[in-house]
Design a protein around this motif. Sequence first.
Motif, PDB file in Angstrom:
ATOM      1  N   ARG A 282       0.815  -1.217   0.000  1.00 27.98           N
ATOM      2  CA  ARG A 282       0.000   0.000   0.000  1.00 27.98           C
ATOM      3  C   ARG A 282       0.849   1.268   0.000  1.00 27.98           C
ATOM      4  N   LEU A 283       1.941   1.292   0.757  1.00 27.42           N
ATOM      5  CA  LEU A 283       2.786   2.494   0.736  1.00 27.42           C
ATOM      6  C   LEU A 283       3.453   2.634  -0.627  1.00 27.42           C
ATOM      7  N   THR A 284       3.766   1.503  -1.272  1.00 25.13           N
ATOM      8  CA  THR A 284       4.340   1.555  -2.619  1.00 25.13           C
ATOM      9  C   THR A 284       3.323   2.089  -3.613  1.00 25.13           C
ATOM     10  N   ARG A 285       2.072   1.699  -3.475  1.00 29.92           N
ATOM     11  CA  ARG A 285       1.000   2.231  -4.327  1.00 29.92           C
ATOM     12  C   ARG A 285       0.906   3.748  -4.184  1.00 29.92           C
ATOM     13  N   ALA A 286       0.931   4.223  -2.956  1.00 23.99           N
ATOM     14  CA  ALA A 286       0.817   5.665  -2.714  1.00 23.99           C
ATOM     15  C   ALA A 286       1.978   6.426  -3.347  1.00 23.99           C
ATOM     16  N   LEU A 287       3.192   5.875  -3.231  1.00 26.05           N
ATOM     17  CA  LEU A 287       4.364   6.538  -3.804  1.00 26.05           C
ATOM     18  C   LEU A 287       4.317   6.518  -5.328  1.00 26.05           C
ATOM     19  N   ILE A 288       3.843   5.417  -5.918  1.00 22.27           N
ATOM     20  CA  ILE A 288       3.692   5.364  -7.379  1.00 22.27           C
ATOM     21  C   ILE A 288       2.719   6.435  -7.844  1.00 22.27           C
ATOM     22  N   ARG A 289       1.592   6.571  -7.161  1.00 23.92           N
ATOM     23  CA  ARG A 289       0.599   7.580  -7.549  1.00 23.92           C
ATOM     24  C   ARG A 289       1.178   8.990  -7.434  1.00 23.92           C
ATOM     25  N   MET A 292       3.479   9.560 -10.381  1.00 24.77           N
ATOM     26  CA  MET A 292       2.669   9.791 -11.576  1.00 24.77           C
ATOM     27  C   MET A 292       2.184  11.241 -11.611  1.00 24.77           C
ATOM     28  N   TRP A 293       1.696  11.729 -10.477  1.00 23.34           N
ATOM     29  CA  TRP A 293       1.185  13.099 -10.387  1.00 23.34           C
ATOM     30  C   TRP A 293       2.288  14.109 -10.690  1.00 23.34           C
ATOM     31  N   LEU A 294       3.491  13.853 -10.198  1.00 25.11           N
ATOM     32  CA  LEU A 294       4.598  14.795 -10.392  1.00 25.11           C
ATOM     33  C   LEU A 294       4.990  14.949 -11.861  1.00 25.11           C
ATOM     34  N   ASP A 295       4.832  13.894 -12.654  1.00 27.02           N
ATOM     35  CA  ASP A 295       5.266  13.951 -14.054  1.00 27.02           C
ATOM     36  C   ASP A 295       4.121  14.097 -15.054  1.00 27.02           C
ATOM     37  N   GLU A 296       2.892  13.949 -14.604  1.00 32.64           N
ATOM     38  CA  GLU A 296       1.794  13.900 -15.569  1.00 32.64           C
ATOM     39  C   GLU A 296       1.597  15.231 -16.293  1.00 32.64           C
ATOM     40  N   ASN A 297       0.996  15.123 -17.478  1.00 37.58           N
ATOM     41  CA  ASN A 297       0.712  16.304 -18.321  1.00 37.58           C
ATOM     42  C   ASN A 297       1.957  17.160 -18.540  1.00 37.58           C
ATOM     43  N   ASN A 298       3.068  16.462 -18.846  1.00 38.32           N
ATOM     44  CA  ASN A 298       4.313  17.160 -19.171  1.00 38.32           C
ATOM     45  C   ASN A 298       4.738  18.113 -18.051  1.00 38.32           C
ATOM     46  N   ASN A 299       4.729  17.583 -16.825  1.00 31.74           N
ATOM     47  CA  ASN A 299       5.174  18.316 -15.632  1.00 31.74           C
ATOM     48  C   ASN A 299       4.271  19.485 -15.251  1.00 31.74           C
ATOM     49  N   ALA A 300       3.004  19.409 -15.647  1.00 26.62           N
ATOM     50  CA  ALA A 300       2.092  20.532 -15.379  1.00 26.62           C
ATOM     51  C   ALA A 300       1.898  20.782 -13.883  1.00 26.62           C
ATOM     52  N   GLU A 399       0.204  -3.589 -10.479  1.00 25.78           N
ATOM     53  CA  GLU A 399      -0.894  -4.369 -11.074  1.00 25.78           C
ATOM     54  C   GLU A 399      -2.222  -4.088 -10.368  1.00 25.78           C
ATOM     55  N   SER A 400      -2.165  -3.835  -9.061  1.00 29.52           N
ATOM     56  CA  SER A 400      -3.400  -3.497  -8.358  1.00 29.52           C
ATOM     57  C   SER A 400      -3.920  -2.127  -8.783  1.00 29.52           C
ATOM     58  N   ALA A 407      -4.213   3.419 -13.075  1.00 31.74           N
ATOM     59  CA  ALA A 407      -3.051   3.468 -13.961  1.00 31.74           C
ATOM     60  C   ALA A 407      -3.330   2.530 -15.125  1.00 31.74           C
ATOM     61  N   THR A 408      -2.499   2.622 -16.155  1.00 27.81           N
ATOM     62  CA  THR A 408      -2.653   1.742 -17.318  1.00 27.81           C
ATOM     63  C   THR A 408      -1.393   0.900 -17.488  1.00 27.81           C
ATOM     64  N   PRO A 409      -1.495  -0.252 -18.135  1.00 29.51           N
ATOM     65  CA  PRO A 409      -0.315  -1.111 -18.311  1.00 29.51           C
ATOM     66  C   PRO A 409       0.844  -0.420 -19.012  1.00 29.51           C
ATOM     67  N   GLU A 410       0.520   0.497 -19.928  1.00 27.41           N
ATOM     68  CA  GLU A 410       1.559   1.173 -20.698  1.00 27.41           C
ATOM     69  C   GLU A 410       2.462   2.053 -19.830  1.00 27.41           C
TER      70      GLU A 410
END
Length: 456
Positions: A282-289, A292-300, A399-400, A407-410
């Motif tokens: 669960r902590l790994t899930r939170a860090l992944i999210r 993702m937020w930090l880099d999404e939409n070309n660093n927006a 995967e969860s 998230a998506t597989p890509e």
Amino acid sequence: MLNVSRTLVRTLALATALFSGVAAAAELGYPEKEELTFGFIKLTDMAPIAIAYEKGYFEDEGLYVTIEAQANWKVLLDGVIDGRLDGAHMLAGQPIAANIGYGTSAEIITPFSMDLNGNGITVSNDVWAKMKVNIPKQANGKPVHPIKADALKPVIEQFQDEGKPFKMGMVFPVSTHNYELRYWLAAGGIHPGYYAPHKGDTSGQLDAQALLSVTPPPQMPATLEAGTIYGYCVGEPWNQQAVFKNIGVPVVTDYEIWKNNPEKVFGITKAFAKKYPNTTIRLTRALIRAAMWLDENNNANRPEAVKILAQSNYVGADYDVIANSMTGTFEYEKGDKREVPDFNVFFRYNATYPYYSDAVWYLTQMRRWGQISEDKDDSWFEQVAKSVYRPDIYQAAAESLIKEKLATPEMFPDFDSEDGYRDPQTHFIDGIVYDGHQPNAYLQKFAIGLKAGQVL
């Protein structure tokens, strides 16, 4: 509602998260430990922890996290080992060194790589003035980048002729910064010195032309300004701080030394992961999210991230200092600001995946500079990497998230074919190719450094 106990509030919040379908999938199981304390050092690459907290990603997982800044990397590591901290933002070399018993001995693992790049090498204004005459110029008069240590070599030779030691700072003996600074110096023909722990010498200064020593990151600019050191390698915002204070010039970034190099990791004890498997996922899930937020939409989202990091409880530097690198630019000499969109990478290029080959690279540098005293065969490097880096935990978390359409597989490596080794990497400042499957062959390629059969 104001009289409801804290425990009941948390129980209700967790139940709401788990059954709303917004947070973690119920089949992961409840977190075995809900209240956690994480440590960090005041650097911008601790951002995934801050964002996971501020954006509620930890709470989505039923985790109630306290985040505490630590005085230095040793205090941080000791805190994780003795249980004062449940996990921490760590130098990538720390879990690896602990597992092989270099310095501190402990079983530390990482399920999550926190970022790519993010460091720089800065020299004093006086040293820069001497270096600058050795650097080719663009048509606009600005230096050609990347700047190699070849330009520093005559300066160090001048210091030697005058009987003065050339001192530089790095943040910890097993830090990326130590190995990047050594790599850059050696690529320019400057010997950064050897360690000889089997002889009781852990100075790292045997045969050195440049004397490297430890300085905590936030103290780097002041130590440079005092003249105690003539340059340093550190993460942001402490290179840009030197520019803003007009006390030094960043001459090269680690992106230029090794394009998209792994930097920090999130470290926990092996015992923690075994005792609290659901909490770990669960902590790994939170860090992944958060990544993702930090880099999404070309660093927006970076400007918002900079505001968060500028808070005194996180990095505590001025907004403009942090933004200089976090928003895709980097300032070298005062006024020489250049586009470096990948200076800080938190998610793209599979930045968060804990590759075995990243761990192997750190081990090669430990062997190159004598921290590992004796020869090791290639299988030993792989064995150590697999004992520390845990892509299995990462995969379960990813995967969860995919299953819940968060998230998506890509967004991730192809888990069906991934073997944990990056393709041979070619983007080093000296042009040497790194293949994680062949660590000893890699070591043979360097003009400076220990090779097979060599012991100090």
